[in-house]
Design a protein around this motif. Structure first.
Motif, PDB file in Angstrom:
ATOM      1  N   VAL A  77       0.812  28.436  30.756  1.00  0.00           N
ATOM      2  CA  VAL A  77       1.688  29.181  31.664  1.00  0.00           C
ATOM      3  C   VAL A  77       2.140  30.479  31.011  1.00  0.00           C
ATOM      4  CG1 VAL A  77       3.954  29.177  32.800  1.00  0.00           C
ATOM      5  CG2 VAL A  77       2.465  27.170  32.979  1.00  0.00           C
ATOM      6  N   ALA A  78       2.572  30.393  29.753  1.00  0.00           N
ATOM      7  CA  ALA A  78       3.052  31.589  29.046  1.00  0.00           C
ATOM      8  C   ALA A  78       1.936  32.628  28.906  1.00  0.00           C
ATOM      9  CB  ALA A  78       3.614  31.205  27.678  1.00  0.00           C
ATOM     10  N   ILE A  79       0.763  32.182  28.520  1.00  0.00           N
ATOM     11  CA  ILE A  79      -0.367  33.099  28.355  1.00  0.00           C
ATOM     12  C   ILE A  79      -0.730  33.735  29.694  1.00  0.00           C
ATOM     13  CG2 ILE A  79      -2.851  33.209  27.851  1.00  0.00           C
ATOM     14  CD1 ILE A  79      -2.260  30.912  25.763  1.00  0.00           C
ATOM     15  N   THR A  80      -0.788  32.925  30.735  1.00  0.00           N
ATOM     16  CA  THR A  80      -1.138  33.436  32.054  1.00  0.00           C
ATOM     17  C   THR A  80      -0.115  34.456  32.529  1.00  0.00           C
ATOM     18  OG1 THR A  80      -2.272  31.365  32.565  1.00  0.00           O
ATOM     19  CG2 THR A  80      -1.658  32.753  34.439  1.00  0.00           C
ATOM     20  N   ALA A  81       1.155  34.200  32.274  1.00  0.00           N
ATOM     21  CA  ALA A  81       2.204  35.149  32.661  1.00  0.00           C
ATOM     22  C   ALA A  81       2.058  36.459  31.904  1.00  0.00           C
ATOM     23  CB  ALA A  81       3.582  34.538  32.423  1.00  0.00           C
ATOM     24  N   LEU A  82       1.787  36.384  30.612  1.00  0.00           N
ATOM     25  CA  LEU A  82       1.649  37.609  29.825  1.00  0.00           C
ATOM     26  C   LEU A  82       0.412  38.400  30.236  1.00  0.00           C
ATOM     27  CD1 LEU A  82       2.784  36.334  26.322  1.00  0.00           C
ATOM     28  CD2 LEU A  82       4.081  37.715  27.969  1.00  0.00           C
ATOM     29  N   VAL A  83      -0.674  37.714  30.552  1.00  0.00           N
ATOM     30  CA  VAL A  83      -1.875  38.410  31.018  1.00  0.00           C
ATOM     31  C   VAL A  83      -1.613  39.038  32.392  1.00  0.00           C
ATOM     32  CG1 VAL A  83      -4.287  38.108  31.741  1.00  0.00           C
ATOM     33  CG2 VAL A  83      -3.485  37.084  29.604  1.00  0.00           C
ATOM     34  N   ALA A  84      -0.881  38.339  33.252  1.00  0.00           N
ATOM     35  CA  ALA A  84      -0.534  38.912  34.558  1.00  0.00           C
ATOM     36  C   ALA A  84       0.342  40.148  34.384  1.00  0.00           C
ATOM     37  CB  ALA A  84       0.175  37.867  35.417  1.00  0.00           C
ATOM     38  N   LEU A  85       1.292  40.084  33.463  1.00  0.00           N
ATOM     39  CA  LEU A  85       2.132  41.247  33.180  1.00  0.00           C
ATOM     40  C   LEU A  85       1.286  42.395  32.664  1.00  0.00           C
ATOM     41  CD1 LEU A  85       4.958  42.515  33.008  1.00  0.00           C
ATOM     42  CD2 LEU A  85       5.165  41.464  30.726  1.00  0.00           C
ATOM     43  N   ARG A  86       0.330  42.093  31.799  1.00  0.00           N
ATOM     44  CA  ARG A  86      -0.566  43.132  31.275  1.00  0.00           C
ATOM     45  C   ARG A  86      -1.429  43.722  32.384  1.00  0.00           C
ATOM     46  NH1 ARG A  86      -3.183  46.637  30.731  1.00  0.00           N
ATOM     47  NH2 ARG A  86      -4.459  47.380  28.984  1.00  0.00           N
ATOM     48  N   THR A  87      -1.772  42.926  33.377  1.00  0.00           N
ATOM     49  CA  THR A  87      -2.527  43.424  34.517  1.00  0.00           C
ATOM     50  C   THR A  87      -1.676  44.394  35.336  1.00  0.00           C
ATOM     51  OG1 THR A  87      -3.774  41.353  34.596  1.00  0.00           O
ATOM     52  CG2 THR A  87      -3.839  42.724  36.573  1.00  0.00           C
ATOM     53  N   LEU A  88      -0.398  44.110  35.414  1.00  0.00           N
ATOM     54  CA  LEU A  88       0.524  44.945  36.178  1.00  0.00           C
ATOM     55  C   LEU A  88       0.840  46.259  35.472  1.00  0.00           C
ATOM     56  CD1 LEU A  88       2.226  44.981  38.761  1.00  0.00           C
ATOM     57  CD2 LEU A  88       4.034  43.844  37.474  1.00  0.00           C
ATOM     58  N   THR A  89       0.905  46.213  34.130  1.00  0.00           N
ATOM     59  CA  THR A  89       1.257  47.421  33.383  1.00  0.00           C
ATOM     60  C   THR A  89       0.620  47.420  31.996  1.00  0.00           C
ATOM     61  OG1 THR A  89       3.052  48.729  32.414  1.00  0.00           O
ATOM     62  CG2 THR A  89       3.433  46.379  32.596  1.00  0.00           C
ATOM     63  N   PRO A  90       0.099  48.561  31.563  1.00  0.00           N
ATOM     64  CA  PRO A  90      -0.424  48.633  30.194  1.00  0.00           C
ATOM     65  C   PRO A  90       0.695  48.578  29.144  1.00  0.00           C
ATOM     66  CG  PRO A  90      -0.791  50.708  31.373  1.00  0.00           C
ATOM     67  CD  PRO A  90      -0.169  49.752  32.334  1.00  0.00           C
ATOM     68  N   GLU A  91       1.941  48.763  29.580  1.00  0.00           N
ATOM     69  CA  GLU A  91       3.088  48.691  28.667  1.00  0.00           C
ATOM     70  C   GLU A  91       3.721  47.299  28.683  1.00  0.00           C
ATOM     71  OE1 GLU A  91       3.115  51.449  30.967  1.00  0.00           O
ATOM     72  OE2 GLU A  91       2.033  52.624  29.477  1.00  0.00           O
ATOM     73  N   ALA A  92       2.905  46.261  28.839  1.00  0.00           N
ATOM     74  CA  ALA A  92       3.409  44.890  28.965  1.00  0.00           C
ATOM     75  C   ALA A  92       4.296  44.497  27.791  1.00  0.00           C
ATOM     76  CB  ALA A  92       2.247  43.906  29.097  1.00  0.00           C
ATOM     77  N   ARG A  93       3.883  44.837  26.581  1.00  0.00           N
ATOM     78  CA  ARG A  93       4.680  44.458  25.400  1.00  0.00           C
ATOM     79  C   ARG A  93       6.077  45.060  25.479  1.00  0.00           C
ATOM     80  NH1 ARG A  93       2.881  44.874  19.108  1.00  0.00           N
ATOM     81  NH2 ARG A  93       4.878  44.254  18.234  1.00  0.00           N
ATOM     82  N   GLU A  94       6.162  46.344  25.775  1.00  0.00           N
ATOM     83  CA  GLU A  94       7.454  47.012  25.826  1.00  0.00           C
ATOM     84  C   GLU A  94       8.314  46.454  26.959  1.00  0.00           C
ATOM     85  OE1 GLU A  94       4.464  48.555  25.707  1.00  0.00           O
ATOM     86  OE2 GLU A  94       4.522  49.424  23.692  1.00  0.00           O
ATOM     87  N   VAL A  95       7.710  46.243  28.125  1.00  0.00           N
ATOM     88  CA  VAL A  95       8.438  45.683  29.260  1.00  0.00           C
ATOM     89  C   VAL A  95       8.981  44.310  28.901  1.00  0.00           C
ATOM     90  CG1 VAL A  95       8.142  44.777  31.623  1.00  0.00           C
ATOM     91  CG2 VAL A  95       7.179  47.010  30.992  1.00  0.00           C
ATOM     92  N   PHE A  96       8.152  43.487  28.310  1.00  0.00           N
ATOM     93  CA  PHE A  96       8.560  42.122  27.950  1.00  0.00           C
ATOM     94  C   PHE A  96       9.666  42.135  26.900  1.00  0.00           C
ATOM     95  CE2 PHE A  96       8.120  38.124  25.595  1.00  0.00           C
ATOM     96  CZ  PHE A  96       8.264  37.224  26.629  1.00  0.00           C
ATOM     97  N   GLU A  97       9.505  42.943  25.867  1.00  0.00           N
ATOM     98  CA  GLU A  97      10.503  42.972  24.797  1.00  0.00           C
ATOM     99  C   GLU A  97      11.847  43.491  25.298  1.00  0.00           C
ATOM    100  OE1 GLU A  97       8.537  44.958  21.533  1.00  0.00           O
ATOM    101  OE2 GLU A  97       7.352  43.156  21.090  1.00  0.00           O
ATOM    102  N   ARG A  98      11.837  44.488  26.180  1.00  0.00           N
ATOM    103  CA  ARG A  98      13.100  44.964  26.773  1.00  0.00           C
ATOM    104  C   ARG A  98      13.754  43.860  27.589  1.00  0.00           C
ATOM    105  NH1 ARG A  98      10.181  49.751  27.985  1.00  0.00           N
ATOM    106  NH2 ARG A  98      10.002  49.063  30.152  1.00  0.00           N
ATOM    107  N   HIS A  99      12.936  43.132  28.323  1.00  0.00           N
ATOM    108  CA  HIS A  99      13.483  42.057  29.152  1.00  0.00           C
ATOM    109  C   HIS A  99      14.051  40.925  28.293  1.00  0.00           C
ATOM    110  CE1 HIS A  99      14.113  39.873  32.832  1.00  0.00           C
ATOM    111  NE2 HIS A  99      13.646  38.794  32.223  1.00  0.00           N
ATOM    112  N   VAL A 100      13.339  40.558  27.254  1.00  0.00           N
ATOM    113  CA  VAL A 100      13.852  39.514  26.354  1.00  0.00           C
ATOM    114  C   VAL A 100      15.193  39.937  25.768  1.00  0.00           C
ATOM    115  CG1 VAL A 100      13.470  38.360  24.131  1.00  0.00           C
ATOM    116  CG2 VAL A 100      11.619  38.474  25.800  1.00  0.00           C
ATOM    117  N   GLU A 101      15.319  41.196  25.388  1.00  0.00           N
ATOM    118  CA  GLU A 101      16.584  41.681  24.828  1.00  0.00           C
ATOM    119  C   GLU A 101      17.702  41.584  25.866  1.00  0.00           C
ATOM    120  OE1 GLU A 101      19.221  42.493  22.109  1.00  0.00           O
ATOM    121  OE2 GLU A 101      17.106  42.109  21.688  1.00  0.00           O
TER     122      GLU A 101
END
Length: 112
Positions: A77-101
């Motif tokens: 589930v976690a991997i699929t969510a991260l890949v889906a986020l990466r599909t939505l935006t090339p800045e997936a890492r930054e988007v995710f890290e901001r959200h986690v914060e």
């Protein structure tokens, strides 16, 4: 016991999985994005199936899974969510890290 393969850093692994999936996908554009996001529902269903199987809640089937299966399905589930986020935006890492914060900040604020 040692791992046979060293752990891949998370975001390069997500990018690699995303690239592999992109190279073989048959649906592009918004349809492809929506299908990639809907894949999460399938994976969450597999978590439910594993929990039901680990607890023997289906009397017809009995115990069909164990808690290691549940862990693996949650990872999917976690991997699929991260890949889906990466599909939505090339800045997936930054988007995710901001959200986690933001989530961490909310979790540490006292309730009102």
């Amino acid at each position: 016991m040692t791992d046979q393969h060293p752990a891949a850093p998370l975001w390069p692994a997500v990018d690699d999985l995303w690239s592999r999936l992109e190279s073989t996908r048959t649906h592009t554009g918004q349809e492809g994005l929506l299908l990639r996001i809907l894949k999460l529902s399938e994976e969450v269903g597999e978590v439910a199936e594993a929990v039901i199987g680990a607890t023997g809640q289906n009397p017809r089937k009995g115990v069909t899974h164990d808690w290691d299966d549940v862990q693996a399905e949650l990872c999917d589930v976690a991997i699929t969510a991260l890949v889906a986020l990466r599909t939505l935006t090339p800045e997936a890492r930054e988007v995710f890290e901001r959200h986690v914060e933001r989530v961490r900040e909310r979790a540490t604020k006292p309730s009102e």
